[in-house]
Scaffold this motif. Structure first.
Motif, PDB file in Angstrom:
ATOM      1  N   THR A 156       0.831  -1.186   0.000  1.00  0.00           N
ATOM      2  CA  THR A 156       0.000   0.000   0.000  1.00  0.00           C
ATOM      3  C   THR A 156       0.876   1.251   0.000  1.00  0.00           C
ATOM      4  OG1 THR A 156      -0.062   0.242   2.403  1.00  0.00           O
ATOM      5  CG2 THR A 156      -1.688  -1.245   1.411  1.00  0.00           C
ATOM      6  N   LEU A 171      -4.519   7.583   1.917  1.00  0.00           N
ATOM      7  CA  LEU A 171      -5.463   6.708   2.607  1.00  0.00           C
ATOM      8  C   LEU A 171      -6.349   5.969   1.609  1.00  0.00           C
ATOM      9  CD1 LEU A 171      -6.459   9.042   5.557  1.00  0.00           C
ATOM     10  CD2 LEU A 171      -5.300   6.840   5.763  1.00  0.00           C
ATOM     11  N   GLN A 172      -6.779   6.680   0.583  1.00  0.00           N
ATOM     12  CA  GLN A 172      -7.583   6.044  -0.461  1.00  0.00           C
ATOM     13  C   GLN A 172      -6.774   4.981  -1.192  1.00  0.00           C
ATOM     14  OE1 GLN A 172      -8.860   8.671  -3.596  1.00  0.00           O
ATOM     15  NE2 GLN A 172     -10.334   7.204  -4.427  1.00  0.00           N
ATOM     16  N   ARG A 174      -4.291   3.275   0.036  1.00  0.00           N
ATOM     17  CA  ARG A 174      -4.194   2.136   0.957  1.00  0.00           C
ATOM     18  C   ARG A 174      -5.443   1.278   0.887  1.00  0.00           C
ATOM     19  NH1 ARG A 174      -5.347   3.476   7.065  1.00  0.00           N
ATOM     20  NH2 ARG A 174      -7.351   3.774   5.991  1.00  0.00           N
ATOM     21  N   ASP A 175      -6.602   1.907   1.024  1.00  0.00           N
ATOM     22  CA  ASP A 175      -7.853   1.155   1.099  1.00  0.00           C
ATOM     23  C   ASP A 175      -8.170   0.433  -0.206  1.00  0.00           C
ATOM     24  OD1 ASP A 175      -8.074   2.118   3.659  1.00  0.00           O
ATOM     25  OD2 ASP A 175      -9.526   3.680   3.161  1.00  0.00           O
ATOM     26  N   ARG A 176      -7.936   1.092  -1.313  1.00  0.00           N
ATOM     27  CA  ARG A 176      -8.227   0.455  -2.597  1.00  0.00           C
ATOM     28  C   ARG A 176      -7.265  -0.688  -2.890  1.00  0.00           C
ATOM     29  NH1 ARG A 176      -9.431   4.979  -7.131  1.00  0.00           N
ATOM     30  NH2 ARG A 176      -9.613   3.048  -8.371  1.00  0.00           N
ATOM     31  N   ARG A 179      -8.410  -3.663  -0.745  1.00  0.00           N
ATOM     32  CA  ARG A 179      -9.627  -4.286  -1.282  1.00  0.00           C
ATOM     33  C   ARG A 179      -9.344  -5.043  -2.576  1.00  0.00           C
ATOM     34  NH1 ARG A 179     -12.100   0.732  -0.037  1.00  0.00           N
ATOM     35  NH2 ARG A 179     -12.065   1.304  -2.245  1.00  0.00           N
ATOM     36  N   ASN A 187       0.073  -4.154   3.903  1.00  0.00           N
ATOM     37  CA  ASN A 187      -0.264  -2.863   4.493  1.00  0.00           C
ATOM     38  C   ASN A 187       0.989  -2.193   5.054  1.00  0.00           C
ATOM     39  OD1 ASN A 187      -1.287  -0.654   5.885  1.00  0.00           O
ATOM     40  ND2 ASN A 187      -3.011  -1.791   6.749  1.00  0.00           N
ATOM     41  N   ASP A 190      -0.519   1.500   7.992  1.00  0.00           N
ATOM     42  CA  ASP A 190      -0.955   1.524   9.384  1.00  0.00           C
ATOM     43  C   ASP A 190       0.163   1.347  10.411  1.00  0.00           C
ATOM     44  OD1 ASP A 190      -3.452   1.945   8.374  1.00  0.00           O
ATOM     45  OD2 ASP A 190      -4.224  -0.062   8.800  1.00  0.00           O
ATOM     46  N   ASN A 197      -2.511  10.250  10.822  1.00  0.00           N
ATOM     47  CA  ASN A 197      -2.161   9.568   9.570  1.00  0.00           C
ATOM     48  C   ASN A 197      -0.890  10.123   8.929  1.00  0.00           C
ATOM     49  OD1 ASN A 197      -4.343   7.634   9.441  1.00  0.00           O
ATOM     50  ND2 ASN A 197      -5.698   9.360   8.985  1.00  0.00           N
TER      51      ASN A 197
END
Length: 227
Positions: A156, A171-172, A174-176, A179, A187, A190, A197
């Protein structure tokens, strides 16, 4: 050999739909091939921030890999555009051309068993959208799978002190990434982030790269995906 079997057996289907999904494979015997790992990435993957390369996450992984070899093609300042395949020059205006010595084409010439792609913050820092990052990663991953790479781990983004808009995009990203690639996503955000952040002050020398302790945390994140 245990690591090789773990690498080969741990392949998981991502939420991206590849035009030609990878076919089942049979692990090779150690006498025929030891695992070869190729890293594509930017400064943190190249060891930036660590007191010595052996303390960087890639250097620690080299020591961890008992029987096998790592070839690290990462270079500071690189983005996902730098590692696109040969022949992509000029397709997107005002974006870098691929580095033919350090991109996916160069990596595939080495015939890796495992590939690690770690493009953490430079795309967003240069003003590129998260959509661009994800599209480029998908393209690179599909090419790798189509050419016989058994597994591709994708890290990420990481925290970095720049501005609020950039932090929101990281952050986006990371999340995408988490997923899209599920068990093949690592990751890197985090473990390094504070409550805002941003980089935990005790884990970075410059607010951009991890120090030895930060690299050690990233190494643990990586290995957790192979256990």
């Amino acid at each position: 050999m245990c690591l090789l079997l773990a690498v080969l057996s741990a392949c998981q289907k991502s939420t991206f739909i590849d035009p030609q999904p990878a076919q089942p494979f049979t692990p090779v015997k150690e006498v025929a091939q030891s695992p070869l790992v190729v890293i594509l990435g930017s400064s943190t993957a190249s060891g930036a921030g660590a007191s010595d390369y052996k303390h960087a996450w890639a250097g620690l992984f080299s020591s961890y890999l008992n029987k096998g070899k790592i070839i690290n093609l990462a270079r500071g300042g690189y983005t996902t555009y730098h590692i696109l395949p040969d022949g992509q020059e000029g397709l997107v205006a005002k974006r870098p051309s691929a580095d033919t010595l350090r991109n996916i084409t160069a990596a595939l010439k080495l015939h890796p068993t495992l590939m690690i792609i770690s493009m953490t913050t430079n795309d967003v820092a240069n003003g590129y959208s998260v959509d661009e990052v994800m599209y480029n990663l998908q393209t690179i991953r599909r090419i790798a799978l189509d050419n016989g790479v058994k597994r591709i781990l994708i890290t990420t983004s990481m925290p970095r002190k720049l501005n609020a808009q950039a932090t929101a995009r990281w952050l986006q990203q990371r999340d995408r990434t988490m997923r899209a690639y599920e068990q093949d996503a690592v990751n890197f955000f985090d473990p390094l982030a504070d409550a805002d952040n941003l980089f935990q002050a005790n884990l970075t020398p410059d607010g951009i790269h991890p120090n030895d302790d930060g690299h050690r945390l990233l190494f643990k994140q990586l290995v957790s995906r192979l256990e």
